[in-house]
Design a protein around this motif. Structure first.
Motif, PDB file in Angstrom:
ATOM      1  N   ASP A   1      36.701  51.975  43.144  1.00 43.84           N
ATOM      2  CA  ASP A   1      37.308  50.945  42.296  1.00 43.84           C
ATOM      3  C   ASP A   1      38.722  51.404  41.983  1.00 43.84           C
TER       4      ASP A   1
ATOM      5  N   ASP B   1      34.167  48.205  45.124  1.00 38.47           N
ATOM      6  CA  ASP B   1      34.867  47.054  44.555  1.00 38.47           C
ATOM      7  C   ASP B   1      35.438  46.213  45.696  1.00 38.47           C
TER       8      ASP B   1
ATOM      9  N   LYS C   1      30.519  42.371  38.176  1.00 37.24           N
ATOM     10  CA  LYS C   1      30.842  43.443  37.239  1.00 37.24           C
ATOM     11  C   LYS C   1      30.287  43.179  35.847  1.00 37.24           C
TER      12      LYS C   1
END
Length: 218
Positions: free
Chosen positions: A7, A53, A103
């Protein structure tokens, strides 16, 4: 269970690490903030699961998933994203991701997801996979038809999507209404469609896919 985090926000990685390592048998063995770092660091750290991500400064997590799954199929990948996106879901399925989660997921649900994919389960159910692949096949077939359209037919298709009649299209393109009608018949045949409403819906979906692709590349 060994987990790798990708991420571009350090604070997000720290939050996920805390959630996962609250369980004694989960350990984060590596982190990365870019696709390049992840591709370099995942192989030597040997994770069971990689949480990736979607949006990254130098690419996206789905590209990383595709590379990792092709070289190290033993690593299960979970795609983590901020919002639901059918295009991203389709790409994740094709790339071999075992899971696709938002998320906004609760910490205990993320832990459960990691455990599930580490044990060989898939979080993307069969029905969703079939729906996505069927849609991709339909889109591919339609795109092949669209590639056969002439420049004029493409212009008319866009005007059909705007809701214009044959007469309005003719006035805008300086064509006789009968000529427009012939163009419409030809483009419908090339697209394998029977009604202009289908062509209008198709053109709208095509425009949306182009917009999604543009966002995807940003």
């Amino acid at each position: 269970m060994r987990v790798f985090l990708l991420d571009d926000h350090q604070i997000v990685r720290e939050g996920i690490r805390r959630v996962l390592e609250a369980d004694a048998d989960l350990v984060v063995v590596g982190e990365a903030g870019t696709a390049a770092e992840a591709l370099a660091r995942i192989p030597p750290t040997g994770p069971d699961v990689a949480i990736l991500d979607v949006r990254l400064p130098d690419g996206n997590g789905i590209e990383v998933c595709r590379e990792i799954r092709s070289r190290h199929p033993e690593v299960a990948c979970i795609i983590l994203t901020s919002f639901a996106d059918d295009e991203a879901l389709a790409q994740a399925v094709i790339a071999g991701a075992a899971g696709y989660v938002l998320k906004q997921i609760q910490g205990n649900d993320l832990v459960a997801s990691v455990r599930a994919v580490a044990s060989g389960e898939t979080l993307v159910d069969d029905a969703t996979t079939r729906r996505v692949l069927d849609e991709l096949r339909r889109a591919h077939a339609a795109n092949e038809g669209a590639e056969n359209l002439t420049t004029r037919e493409r212009e008319i298709l866009e005007l059909i999507a705007d809701g214009k009649t044959n007469r309005q299209i003719g006035a805008e393109l300086y064509l006789a209404e009968k000529t427009v009608k012939n163009y419409v018949s030809n483009l419908l045949a090339k697209l394998g469609m029977g009604r202009r409403s289908e062509a209008a819906a198709y053109a709208a979906r095509l425009a949306e896919r182009r917009a999604q692709s543009a966002r995807w590349e940003q």
